[in-house]
Scaffold this motif. Structure first.
Motif, PDB file in Angstrom:
ATOM      1  N   UNK A  72       0.802  -1.225   0.000  1.00 54.10           N
ATOM      2  CA  UNK A  72       0.000   0.000   0.000  1.00 54.10           C
ATOM      3  C   UNK A  72       0.833   1.272   0.000  1.00 54.10           C
ATOM      4  N   UNK A  73       2.024   1.228   0.599  1.00 52.75           N
ATOM      5  CA  UNK A  73       2.823   2.464   0.671  1.00 52.75           C
ATOM      6  C   UNK A  73       3.244   2.932  -0.723  1.00 52.75           C
ATOM      7  N   UNK A  74       3.412   2.005  -1.658  1.00 52.55           N
ATOM      8  CA  UNK A  74       3.743   2.387  -3.031  1.00 52.55           C
ATOM      9  C   UNK A  74       2.610   3.144  -3.701  1.00 52.55           C
ATOM     10  N   UNK A  75       1.376   2.750  -3.399  1.00 55.01           N
ATOM     11  CA  UNK A  75       0.226   3.432  -3.984  1.00 55.01           C
ATOM     12  C   UNK A  75      -0.062   4.749  -3.267  1.00 55.01           C
ATOM     13  N   UNK A  76       0.247   4.829  -1.991  1.00 58.67           N
ATOM     14  CA  UNK A  76       0.123   6.114  -1.293  1.00 58.67           C
ATOM     15  C   UNK A  76       1.094   7.116  -1.919  1.00 58.67           C
ATOM     16  N   UNK A  77       2.308   6.649  -2.205  1.00 56.74           N
ATOM     17  CA  UNK A  77       3.299   7.521  -2.832  1.00 56.74           C
ATOM     18  C   UNK A  77       2.844   7.937  -4.239  1.00 56.74           C
ATOM     19  N   UNK A 100      -2.123   1.667   9.251  1.00 53.90           N
ATOM     20  CA  UNK A 100      -2.543   1.137   7.948  1.00 53.90           C
ATOM     21  C   UNK A 100      -4.003   1.449   7.620  1.00 53.90           C
ATOM     22  N   UNK A 101      -4.919   1.169   8.538  1.00 53.39           N
ATOM     23  CA  UNK A 101      -6.342   1.412   8.247  1.00 53.39           C
ATOM     24  C   UNK A 101      -6.622   2.882   7.967  1.00 53.39           C
ATOM     25  N   UNK A 102      -6.001   3.761   8.757  1.00 50.36           N
ATOM     26  CA  UNK A 102      -6.201   5.208   8.549  1.00 50.36           C
ATOM     27  C   UNK A 102      -5.623   5.641   7.206  1.00 50.36           C
ATOM     28  N   UNK A 103      -4.480   5.085   6.840  1.00 52.47           N
ATOM     29  CA  UNK A 103      -3.845   5.440   5.573  1.00 52.47           C
ATOM     30  C   UNK A 103      -4.680   4.970   4.382  1.00 52.47           C
ATOM     31  N   UNK A 104      -5.195   3.750   4.470  1.00 49.11           N
ATOM     32  CA  UNK A 104      -6.044   3.217   3.392  1.00 49.11           C
ATOM     33  C   UNK A 104      -7.285   4.093   3.245  1.00 49.11           C
ATOM     34  N   UNK A 105      -7.908   4.425   4.370  1.00 50.01           N
ATOM     35  CA  UNK A 105      -9.118   5.264   4.330  1.00 50.01           C
ATOM     36  C   UNK A 105      -8.800   6.650   3.770  1.00 50.01           C
TER      37      UNK A 105
END
Length: 139
Positions: A72-77, A100-105
């Motif tokens: 997921x961190x690659x897609x956040x970037x 993780x959950x907060x970042x995905x949301x």
């Protein structure tokens, strides 16, 4: 529920802990994160990765190793680069590892607030038609 602020280049529309600004993405991110992850991946990969593929890759990584944050961190970037967003509150890897959950949301909300609703899937811009009266001919 108040409308989300107008998206501005370089600024997140909601904070990392702004889950109550979109309860559906918050609940889904906490209870079944493979769904919003798959949707975000589909949009950010311009439809080249299906929602099912993205969600499955995340689920396998998370359930077998507990390291879904590596995916997921690659897609956040990718999201940050697309909209010129800052790495708030810290870099993408640490944000996803610690929250993780907060970042995905937040990534799901960000796309939604920028009129790229991940729950709708990737929507390609239709190709533009050539101008009327133009044609090719051998010369």
């Amino acid at each position: 529920m108040a409308a989300a602020p107008a998206p501005q280049q370089g600024q997140w529309t909601t904070g990392l802990c702004g889950c109550f600004e979109d309860l559906s993405s918050c609940c889904c991110s906490c209870c079944c994160p493979c769904i919003p992850v798959g949707q975000v991946v589909n949009v950010l990969d311009s439809g080249n990765t299906s929602c099912c593929e993205g969600g499955l890759i995340f689920c396998v990584l998370e359930s077998l190793t507990g390291l879904g944050c590596l995916y997921t961190c690659g897609y956040r970037k990718k999201l940050r680069m697309r909209f010129g967003l800052s790495a708030d509150p810290c870099n993408d890897f640490l944000t996803d590892c610690c929250c993780l959950c907060c970042s995905i949301a937040q990534t799901h909300r960000e796309l939604k607030n920028r009129n790229m609703d991940p729950s709708q899937g990737y929507i390609a811009t239709p190709p533009t038609a050539p101008p009327v009266g133009q044609f090719m001919h051998k010369g």
